[in-house]
Design an enzyme around this catalytic site. Structure first.
Site, PDB file in Angstrom:
ATOM      1  CE  LYS A  30     -42.658  26.782  28.693  1.00 50.22           C
ATOM      2  NZ  LYS A  30     -42.032  28.118  28.588  1.00 50.22           N
ATOM      3  NE  ARG A  33     -38.311  34.455  27.171  1.00 48.44           N
ATOM      4  CZ  ARG A  33     -38.732  33.495  27.999  1.00 48.44           C
ATOM      5  NH1 ARG A  33     -37.890  32.576  28.454  1.00 48.44           N
ATOM      6  NH2 ARG A  33     -39.983  33.475  28.407  1.00 48.44           N
ATOM      7  CE1 TYR A  43     -17.151   2.467  30.155  1.00 47.02           C
ATOM      8  CE2 TYR A  43     -19.342   3.251  30.767  1.00 47.02           C
ATOM      9  CZ  TYR A  43     -18.520   2.429  30.007  1.00 47.02           C
ATOM     10  OH  TYR A  43     -19.074   1.565  29.101  1.00 47.02           O
ATOM     11  CG  MET A  93     -26.413   4.608  26.863  1.00 40.70           C
ATOM     12  SD  MET A  93     -25.961   3.957  25.245  1.00 40.70           S
ATOM     13  CE  MET A  93     -24.867   5.234  24.667  1.00 40.70           C
TER      14      MET A  93
END
Length: 374
Positions: free
Chosen positions: A43, A140, A264, A319
């Site tokens: 999956k 679940r 940062y 990033m």
């Protein structure tokens, strides 16, 4: 090779999927559960490893287990003739015709799905295999024990070939409830007298509860060489191998003075004069933004003997870049190859330093990262 590797790429970051490691891990799982057949769980596009890679590396599995019928279609379109299990079954009654056309096995976990199957007129001649799921305590998906036997009889009367199935909540944590023993007792009581093959064990149960395997096991994360507990020692003890290797390069080196801040927010302050390596990898590539100072990165050929070294992250991951302390790699230079995770740096270790689990990191590899299948 995936399609992402066919476009023009100028950044050095690259994910390599080692299909020989897939083969090794599958073979190791067969050694751990020799009497069981294997659903290889693929999956989420094979936990970020691509369906192309599992077709090449897991071709000897007994079947693939997945969620999306579009992935089942892809496997059939690419000549997979073996079994396919839809782990959450049907999301709508309209999917049933396509699922039968694709010769999928179906998990059934709700009364609504039982209704759809009972009403279906199968004219294909294909025997439809059903894995009826019991909610044995995870709460679940699955039918409660009070409703399970009725659903079994209804589907049996409608002509389906049935299997019993449940899922363990705490196979990796023996002190948590419900325990594997508690769920197994519930399961055995619910299916008493209902003869059918069984499917019980996920990766953690395969590793630590081999009294609770069943006729079909469902290895997921262990196939990829990642630990169900997040502790890499589990993988070492089980003799499994990392399948995904994420690499990049040092694209710049900064010479810092004692007291200089990095990145940062200036989270890290240099304790002495030191070199900092800037690596082309950031959170937009899928690397965890919350990786703490000290998260390991391996630098190749870090000394004159060609040996690599572990160098810690220092400063906030941004990033497109992250920064590492090069004091353990005095010979590192611009262009030196680094491993973010793989055989040298377990993804479980990166995850632990980032407040997450290895599952999330390998599944979160960004589309902009090129993938090569070996």
């Amino acid at each position: 090779m995936s399609s992402s590797a066919n476009r023009l790429i100028n950044r050095p970051i690259l994910a390599t999927i080692h299909t020989d490691a897939f083969r090794h891990n599958l073979s190791r799982i067969r050694e751990l559960a020799p009497a069981s057949k294997i659903w290889s769980v693929v999956k989420a596009k094979a936990y970020g490893h691509t369906l192309e890679a599992v077709l090449k590396g897991l071709e000897s599995t007994d079947g693939f287990a997945l969620l999306d019928i579009a992935d089942a279609q892809w496997l059939r379109d690419h000549a997979w003739g073996g079994r396919i299990l839809l782990l959450e079954g049907l999301f709508s009654q309209e999917e049933l015709e396509l699922a039968v056309k694709l010769k999928c096995d179906l998990v059934v976990h709700s009364e609504k799905q039982v209704d759809w199957l009972e009403a279906y007129q199968n004219h294909s001649g294909h025997q439809i295999n059903i894995f009826l799921k019991l909610n044995s305590g995870m709460n679940r998906l699955g039918l409660k024990p009070a409703h399970y036997r009725t659903a079994f009889h209804r589907l049996h009367a409608a002509g389906y070939h049935l299997h019993h199935m449940t899922h363990f909540a705490n196979a990796d944590q023996v002190e948590r409830s419900p325990s594997v023993g508690e769920q197994l007792e519930c399961f055995e009581q619910a299916i008493e007298g209902l003869q059918a093959p069984t499917s019980l064990a996920n990766s953690a149960a395969i590793l630590w509860h081999r009294n609770a395997l069943g006729d079909w096991i469902r290895p997921g994360i262990m196939l990829y060489g990642v630990s169900p507990t997040g502790v890499h020692a589990d993988i070492v003890r089980s003799e499994l191998q990392a399948v995904m290797q994420l690499r990049s390069e040092i694209i710049d080196i900064q010479e810092l003075k004692k007291g200089d801040h990095i990145g940062y927010g200036g989270r890290y302050q240099s304790p002495e004069d030191m070199r900092i390596g800037v690596i082309a990898c950031g959170y937009a590539d899928g690397y965890p933004r919350h990786a703490e100072d000290g998260t390991p990165v391996w630098v190749d050929a870090a000394d004159t003997h060609g040996n690599g070294a572990i160098c810690p992250i220092v400063g906030q991951v941004s990033m497109d870049m992250l920064t590492i302390d090069l004091r353990e790699a005095p010979h590192a230079k611009i262009g030196s190859v680094v491993e973010l995770w793989g055989s040298e740096v377990p993804v479980d270790d990166v995850a632990q330093m980032s407040g997450t689990i290895g599952y999330e990191l390998i599944c979160a590899l960004a589309p902009r990262v090129s993938v090569v299948i070996k």
